[in-house]
Design a protein around this motif. Structure first.
Motif, PDB file in Angstrom:
ATOM      1  N   LEU A   1       0.826  -1.210   0.000  1.00 26.87           N
ATOM      2  CA  LEU A   1       0.000   0.000   0.000  1.00 26.87           C
ATOM      3  C   LEU A   1       0.859   1.258   0.000  1.00 26.87           C
ATOM      4  N   LEU A   2       2.024   1.205   0.623  1.00 27.85           N
ATOM      5  CA  LEU A   2       2.934   2.353   0.572  1.00 27.85           C
ATOM      6  C   LEU A   2       3.465   2.559  -0.844  1.00 27.85           C
ATOM      7  N   VAL A   3       3.663   1.483  -1.590  1.00 22.30           N
ATOM      8  CA  VAL A   3       4.050   1.603  -2.996  1.00 22.30           C
ATOM      9  C   VAL A   3       2.947   2.302  -3.786  1.00 22.30           C
ATOM     10  N   VAL A   4       1.694   1.924  -3.535  1.00 19.89           N
ATOM     11  CA  VAL A   4       0.558   2.579  -4.196  1.00 19.89           C
ATOM     12  C   VAL A   4       0.546   4.070  -3.876  1.00 19.89           C
ATOM     13  N   ALA A   5       0.792   4.418  -2.617  1.00 17.60           N
ATOM     14  CA  ALA A   5       0.810   5.829  -2.227  1.00 17.60           C
ATOM     15  C   ALA A   5       1.888   6.595  -2.994  1.00 17.60           C
ATOM     16  N   SER A   6       3.034   5.955  -3.214  1.00 13.31           N
ATOM     17  CA  SER A   6       4.129   6.626  -3.920  1.00 13.31           C
ATOM     18  C   SER A   6       3.810   6.874  -5.390  1.00 13.31           C
ATOM     19  N   LEU A   7       2.846   6.125  -5.945  1.00 19.00           N
ATOM     20  CA  LEU A   7       2.473   6.269  -7.361  1.00 19.00           C
ATOM     21  C   LEU A   7       1.172   7.053  -7.527  1.00 19.00           C
ATOM     22  N   ALA A   8       0.736   7.748  -6.484  1.00 16.59           N
ATOM     23  CA  ALA A   8      -0.561   8.437  -6.522  1.00 16.59           C
ATOM     24  C   ALA A   8      -0.668   9.429  -7.665  1.00 16.59           C
ATOM     25  N   GLY A   9       0.438  10.038  -8.089  1.00 18.68           N
ATOM     26  CA  GLY A   9       0.397  11.007  -9.177  1.00 18.68           C
ATOM     27  C   GLY A   9      -0.138  10.440 -10.477  1.00 18.68           C
ATOM     28  N   ARG A  10      -0.112   9.109 -10.613  1.00 18.91           N
ATOM     29  CA  ARG A  10      -0.625   8.469 -11.824  1.00 18.91           C
ATOM     30  C   ARG A  10      -2.141   8.591 -11.962  1.00 18.91           C
ATOM     31  N   THR A  11      -2.829   9.012 -10.901  1.00 19.01           N
ATOM     32  CA  THR A  11      -4.296   9.050 -10.923  1.00 19.01           C
ATOM     33  C   THR A  11      -4.850  10.448 -11.162  1.00 19.01           C
ATOM     34  N   ALA A  12      -4.000  11.386 -11.578  1.00 10.60           N
ATOM     35  CA  ALA A  12      -4.474  12.762 -11.769  1.00 10.60           C
ATOM     36  C   ALA A  12      -5.612  12.837 -12.778  1.00 10.60           C
ATOM     37  N   MET A  13      -5.600  11.959 -13.795  1.00  8.61           N
ATOM     38  CA  MET A  13      -6.649  12.009 -14.813  1.00  8.61           C
ATOM     39  C   MET A  13      -8.009  11.559 -14.285  1.00  8.61           C
ATOM     40  N   ALA A  14      -8.053  11.022 -13.074  1.00  7.02           N
ATOM     41  CA  ALA A  14      -9.334  10.606 -12.504  1.00  7.02           C
ATOM     42  C   ALA A  14     -10.267  11.784 -12.279  1.00  7.02           C
ATOM     43  N   ASP A  15      -9.708  12.990 -12.160  1.00  7.07           N
ATOM     44  CA  ASP A  15     -10.537  14.175 -11.933  1.00  7.07           C
ATOM     45  C   ASP A  15     -11.035  14.803 -13.225  1.00  7.07           C
ATOM     46  N   ALA A  16     -10.741  14.180 -14.378  1.00  8.49           N
ATOM     47  CA  ALA A  16     -11.234  14.711 -15.647  1.00  8.49           C
ATOM     48  C   ALA A  16     -12.746  14.659 -15.664  1.00  8.49           C
ATOM     49  N   ARG A  17     -13.345  15.603 -16.350  1.00  9.49           N
ATOM     50  CA  ARG A  17     -14.804  15.683 -16.370  1.00  9.49           C
ATOM     51  C   ARG A  17     -15.354  15.707 -17.800  1.00  9.49           C
ATOM     52  N   HIS A  18     -14.682  14.961 -18.707  1.00 11.77           N
ATOM     53  CA  HIS A  18     -15.212  14.917 -20.070  1.00 11.77           C
ATOM     54  C   HIS A  18     -16.229  13.795 -20.193  1.00 11.77           C
ATOM     55  N   ALA A  19     -17.076  13.873 -21.216  1.00 10.43           N
ATOM     56  CA  ALA A  19     -18.093  12.854 -21.426  1.00 10.43           C
ATOM     57  C   ALA A  19     -17.462  11.575 -21.957  1.00 10.43           C
ATOM     58  N   PRO A  20     -17.826  10.431 -21.453  1.00 11.37           N
ATOM     59  CA  PRO A  20     -17.248   9.179 -21.922  1.00 11.37           C
ATOM     60  C   PRO A  20     -17.768   8.825 -23.298  1.00 11.37           C
ATOM     61  N   PRO A  21     -17.054   7.976 -24.068  1.00  9.59           N
ATOM     62  CA  PRO A  21     -17.543   7.551 -25.361  1.00  9.59           C
ATOM     63  C   PRO A  21     -18.888   6.873 -25.219  1.00  9.59           C
ATOM     64  N   GLY A  22     -19.817   7.228 -26.093  1.00  9.57           N
ATOM     65  CA  GLY A  22     -21.122   6.604 -26.073  1.00  9.57           C
ATOM     66  C   GLY A  22     -22.069   7.186 -25.054  1.00  9.57           C
ATOM     67  N   ALA A  23     -21.667   8.267 -24.354  1.00 11.40           N
ATOM     68  CA  ALA A  23     -22.557   8.864 -23.358  1.00 11.40           C
ATOM     69  C   ALA A  23     -23.780   9.444 -24.038  1.00 11.40           C
ATOM     70  N   ASN A  24     -24.892   9.425 -23.373  1.00 10.90           N
ATOM     71  CA  ASN A  24     -26.126   9.957 -23.905  1.00 10.90           C
ATOM     72  C   ASN A  24     -26.172  11.457 -23.702  1.00 10.90           C
ATOM     73  N   PRO A  25     -26.048  12.248 -24.769  1.00  9.62           N
ATOM     74  CA  PRO A  25     -26.012  13.698 -24.592  1.00  9.62           C
ATOM     75  C   PRO A  25     -27.306  14.261 -24.076  1.00  9.62           C
ATOM     76  N   GLY A  26     -28.364  13.490 -24.162  1.00  9.84           N
ATOM     77  CA  GLY A  26     -29.652  14.002 -23.691  1.00  9.84           C
ATOM     78  C   GLY A  26     -29.983  13.609 -22.275  1.00  9.84           C
ATOM     79  N   ALA A  27     -29.016  12.993 -21.576  1.00  6.87           N
ATOM     80  CA  ALA A  27     -29.289  12.556 -20.212  1.00  6.87           C
ATOM     81  C   ALA A  27     -29.592  13.745 -19.325  1.00  6.87           C
ATOM     82  N   ALA A  28     -30.531  13.566 -18.439  1.00  3.04           N
ATOM     83  CA  ALA A  28     -30.922  14.647 -17.548  1.00  3.04           C
ATOM     84  C   ALA A  28     -29.852  14.879 -16.516  1.00  3.04           C
ATOM     85  N   PRO A  29     -29.680  16.108 -16.021  1.00  6.98           N
ATOM     86  CA  PRO A  29     -28.686  16.377 -15.002  1.00  6.98           C
ATOM     87  C   PRO A  29     -29.086  15.754 -13.674  1.00  6.98           C
ATOM     88  N   ALA A  30     -28.088  15.676 -12.778  1.00  6.10           N
ATOM     89  CA  ALA A  30     -28.348  15.120 -11.456  1.00  6.10           C
ATOM     90  C   ALA A  30     -29.342  15.971 -10.705  1.00  6.10           C
TER      91      ALA A  30
END
Length: 400
Positions: free
Chosen positions: A370-399
């Motif tokens: 788990l300490l090794v995982v902590a040392s590689l945390a920078g690899r997860t920066a793209m998790a905060d991206a907020r783009h629409a995934p492929p195939g997403a329904n553009p007409g989906a209602a907001p939350a």
């Protein structure tokens, strides 16, 4: 799709996560009972658990292909119903060979259901317009907590056979009610994939496999607590049958609590800082469990570890889904397959190691992972991206 129907679909997939977790939680206190029932040792049990894990991981790609052809809802329904009788089959198996077959089937069906419910959760996220993955995994952990706690109590007061049958009945009731409200998207043919990975079964980018390795290192401790926590408490700390089943129960309960808070924590602090702090907290918890002189302190250590590792895997899944220049589905499937080897395959190896070195050094090594995982945390920066995934329904209602 009306928002009321989407909310029902969200509740339905949450129930499926809880049902899957309940079965796994109920399985945990059954594990120590297999040794005297079949006259086997820890090495033999390690082989049986390895077979369970191999069945699960090898079936995941099969489940992915079924989802691509039929969609998430039919596949999730089929595997959820098929999973119901597996625990009684394990407990009632009269020979070791039939036990091995039942455990392999249990692993394969649980693994396929896991892939299908995660895929369905992604589709519900798109309809809602907000993340639900951490809380979905929270419902799995809540199910594990209830299954482990109630399962331990039932075994102590009745028998292993009664516990397995009651578990099957409860899960059947939940699945029967929830499956009616499941909703998903039409099957996505392979040609919908975009980017350089189009047409590939699995991605080749090193960064995706590093995320998979991080998921593996994060899931190994979860599998170790699930499959060996009860034996550790019973053999090295002289815990009772009831108390030995509480190790995974409190680990899963702590995970559930933190996963329900996971999306809010990540939105405030970001994926990288959340993952780094979570992995370090999980390592500290395992170290406490490894050094504990009494069962209560070991169980507290397992609970602390559960709080730590709770949000690591959902963040890694999000990072894979947002991996730059790559189709999200292939990246997530690769990370999922590698990661679930941790919870399903690695515990078999852990059993071999623990049989020679003991459980305390084993849990110490898991803390280092788990300490090794902590040392590689920078690899997860793209998790905060907020783009629409492929195939997403553009007409989906907001939350709401």
């Amino acid at each position: 799709m009306p928002q009321a129907e989407v909310r029902r679909a969200r509740a339905a997939v949450a129930a499926m996560f809880a049902a899957n977790g309940f079965v796994m939680g109920a399985w945990a206190p059954q594990i120590p009972l297999l040794l005297p029932r079949h006259g086997i040792n820890e090495f033999d049990l390690g082989l049986l658990i390895l077979g369970l894990g191999l069945g699960a991981v090898s079936a995941m790609l099969f489940a992915g292909r079924l989802i691509g052809r039929f969609g998430t809802v039919p596949v999730l329904r089929a595997f959820a119903f098929a999973l119901i009788p597996t625990l009684p089959l394990i407990v009632l198996a009269p020979t070791v060979w039939l036990l091995a077959l039942a455990m392999a089937a249990f692993g394969a069906l649980a693994g396929c259901m896991d892939v299908a419910m995660n895929a369905n959760a992604v589709e519900v996220e798109r309809r809602l317009g907000r993340a639900i993955m951490s809380s979905s995994h929270g419902f799995w952990s809540l199910g594990g907590f209830l299954g482990g706690t109630l399962g331990s109590a039932l075994i102590a007061r009745t028998s292993a056979e009664v516990q397995a049958l009651v578990t099957a009945a409860l899960v059947a009731a939940v699945v029967l009610v929830a499956q009616r409200a499941l909703r998903g998207e039409p099957p996505h043919p392979p040609q919908r994939a975009e980017g350089p990975a189009q047409g590939r079964l699995l991605p080749r980018e090193l960064g995706i496999w590093i995320l998979g390795g991080m998921a593996l290192f994060s899931m190994v401790p979860e599998g170790a607590v699930l499959d060996w926590g009860a034996l550790y408490l019973q053999d090295e700390l002289a815990a009772t049958t009831f108390t030995s089943g509480l190790g995974f129960a409190f680990f899963a309960g702590a995970m559930a609590l933190m996963r329900f808070l996971g999306d809010a924590v990540r939105n405030r602090f970001g994926a990288v800082r959340t993952l780094r702090a979570s992995a370090i907290l999980g390592a500290v918890g395992l170290l406490i469990a490894a050094a504990a002189p009494v069962p209560a302190l070991a169980i507290a250590g397992f609970a602390l570890a559960g709080l730590g590792v709770a949000n690591v895997v959902p963040i890694l899944f999000s990072a894979a889904g947002n991996f730059p220049g790559h189709a999200a589905g292939a990246a997530i499937s690769a990370v999922t397959m590698v990661g679930y080897a941790g919870i399903l395959v690695a515990p078999g190896t852990i059993g071999f190691v623990a049989g020679h070195l003991g459980y305390r050094p084993t849990y110490t090594v898991l803390a280092v992972l788990l300490l090794v995982v902590a040392s590689l945390a920078g690899r997860t920066a793209m998790a905060d991206a907020r783009h629409a995934p492929p195939g997403a329904n553009p007409g989906a209602a907001p939350a709401a």
